[in-house]
Enzyme design. Structure first.
Site, short mmCIF file in Angstrom:
data_model
loop_
_atom_site.label_atom_id
_atom_site.label_comp_id
_atom_site.label_asym_id
_atom_site.label_seq_id
_atom_site.Cartn_x
_atom_site.Cartn_y
_atom_site.Cartn_z
N HIS A 239 -2.49 -1.24 -3.57
CA HIS A 239 -3.83 -0.29 -3.37
C HIS A 239 -3.75 1.01 -4.21
CE1 HIS A 239 -4.19 -2.14 1.09
NE2 HIS A 239 -4.61 -3.07 0.10
N ASP B 132 -4.27 -5.03 5.52
CA ASP B 132 -4.31 -5.93 4.77
C ASP B 132 -3.08 -6.95 4.34
OD1 ASP B 132 -5.81 -7.16 2.61
OD2 ASP B 132 -5.21 -5.69 0.91
N SER C 272 1.10 -1.15 -0.08
CA SER C 272 -0.03 -0.14 0.01
C SER C 272 1.02 1.27 0.07
CB SER C 272 -0.96 0.02 1.26
OG SER C 272 -1.75 1.00 0.96
#
Lengths: 269, 192
Positions: free
Chosen positions: B45, B138, B18
């Site tokens: 992401h 995540d 991310s």
């Protein structure tokens, strides 16, 4: 986690007992969704999950709704709606009557987005929006035209990016965390169950939208559904798909011409 | 074609990240030797608009073929795949990609956990998961699934990560076999 063989058993049950045919749905996605429902239902074993589905029709309905993806939003991919507004709808203005089919409409956010576009381009009064889905439950929600306020700010922004120039909040009345869209839109909509796997063509349309449905089907079923759309398409009609879906590799391709950059094709032959 | 891959399996590396992970990829990609013997799948992401800027940016850093995934595309060795914006990325038993636009997981779509878990079930010990910098939890559960299925879990050394929350989450859950810096990542992938 559900095994490959167990999943096949469940799918056979759903067809034999309830008439829903998921045999050509993508397994990776189904596996995830069945696992989720298995956890939610706290079934100690596969046998118990299976028994519940076979013996309880109400649970089976909810299960079917749960394994199909019903995520949707208003004006998703604003550039797509901008193309509808600027390139597609202007070519339909001369028609005395406009028929549009939203196939796999889920809770109806795209149908209301479309109605807003038609309203703003002065075409809503002579349009009819047919919205179909596999699940009766999501159609009930779509019919009411009531949506949660939470994502509405994002919808308003997408509306603006899609070429909307009015005050988005004029289209609904807010009430206790919910937004109720104007009945003028709902009057132009017909909601009905329709299964793309097993049901046939039911009308001729100027525009068919089926976005992010084909990604859940295998290639055979994709071709079947595209042929169904082709048979339901009026001359020079448009077919709109999701941003990662394509007519390429399908038998329709030679007779359809893609608009510049969006996933919109026009029937030319 | 699918039979080919059944009889000649190849390693697969799924990289998740991310915030701060693009910087890592921009340094990692130039170090990879062509031809790549594994398939590399990148799940980061990103903004949920369907723009191709990220794949263009990454493709500039490597001579290995790099592309955004098309649905139903077969997973092939020697290619670097990028998960498209706004879809979860899954793998089918016939070694093709599936896209899924169901609910966000960990507030994000694509979610790293979804691809890690799906690939773990398909590739087992042929799979390596690599989790990079990020400010979200995540990926940690996905790494656990990869280890459970017999695959390897690598995590970027937190002290080298721009945002170390994501690596720290994996470490707290014991969801790793090895902590790696960028040089070790390059050596690992080149050695597969």
């Amino acid at each position: 986690m559900i095994s490959t063989d167990e999943l096949e058993l469940l799918l056979t049950d759903l067809l034999d007992w309830y008439g829903y045919d998921f045999s050509h749905y993508s397994r990776a996605s189904l596996t995830r969704r069945v696992d989720r429902l298995w956890n939610l239902g706290k079934f100690p074993s596969f046998a118990e999950l299976r028994y519940q589905i076979r013996s309880d029709a109400n649970y089976a309905e909810r299960f079917i709704e749960g394994i199909t993806v019903n995520v949707t939003e208003m004006f998703r991919d604003p550039s797509f709606y901008l193309a509808l507004r600027n390139e597609v709808l202007p070519t339909l203005t001369a028609k005395p009557f406009i028929r549009i089919w939203h196939a796999g409409c889920s809770t109806g956010e795209e149908v209301y987005s479309m109605a807003i576009l038609l309203h703003e381009t002065g075409l809503l009064h002579k349009s009819l929006l047919y919205a179909t889905d596999l699940n009766p439950e999501v159609l009930d929600r779509a019919r009411r035209g009531i949506f949660s306020m939470t994502p509405l700010r994002q919808y308003a922004e997408s509306y603006r990016l899609a070429g909307g120039t009015r005050d988005f909040s004029d289209y609904y009345t807010a009430h206790y965390g919910y937004a109720k869209f104007s009945d003028d839109f709902a009057e132009k909509m017909i909601f009905s169950t329709h299964n793309l796997v097993s049901d046939s063509s039911f009308n001729e349309f100027d525009l068919i939208l089926c976005r992010n449905v084909l990604i859940y089907f295998d290639k055979l079923l994709q071709e079947h559904v595209l042929t169904l759309f082709d048979r339901s398409m009026g001359p020079l009609g448009y077919l709109a798909l999701g941003s990662k879906e394509t007519l390429k590799f399908s038998s329709l391709q030679p007779r359809y011409k893609q608009l510049n950059s969006e996933k919109i094709w026009r029937k030319i032959g | 074609m699918a039979q080919d891959w059944l009889t000649r399996p190849h390693p697969v590396v799924v990289i998740g990240g991310s915030s701060g992970s693009i910087e890592v990829l921009l340094k990692l990609l130039p170090g990879l030797r062509s031809p790549l013997r594994s398939a590399l799948i990148i799940v980061v992401h990103r903004r949920n608009t369907a723009d191709s800027t990220l794949s263009e940016l990454l493709a500039l850093r490597t001579c290995i073929p790099l592309k955004e995934v098309d649905e139903k595309e077969p997973v092939e060795a020697g290619v670097i795949y990028l998960a498209p914006a706004d879809y979860h990325l899954l793998i089918e038993t016939d070694f093709t990609f599936s896209l899924d636009d169901s609910e966000k997981i960990n507030y994000t779509r694509p979610a790293i956990d979804v691809t890690f878990e799906s690939a773990a079930g398909i590739y087992g010990s042929w799979l390596t998961g690599l989790l990079l910098s990020g400010a979200n939890a995540d990926g940690a559960n996905g790494l656990l699934a990869i280890r459970q299925a017999g695959g390897r879990a690598l995590v970027q050394k937190p002290e080298t990560a721009l945002v170390d929350f994501m690596p720290q989450q994996a470490i707290q859950q014991q969801a790793f076999d090895q902590l790696v810096d960028i040089d070790a990542m390059i050596a690992y992938i080149n050695g597969l």
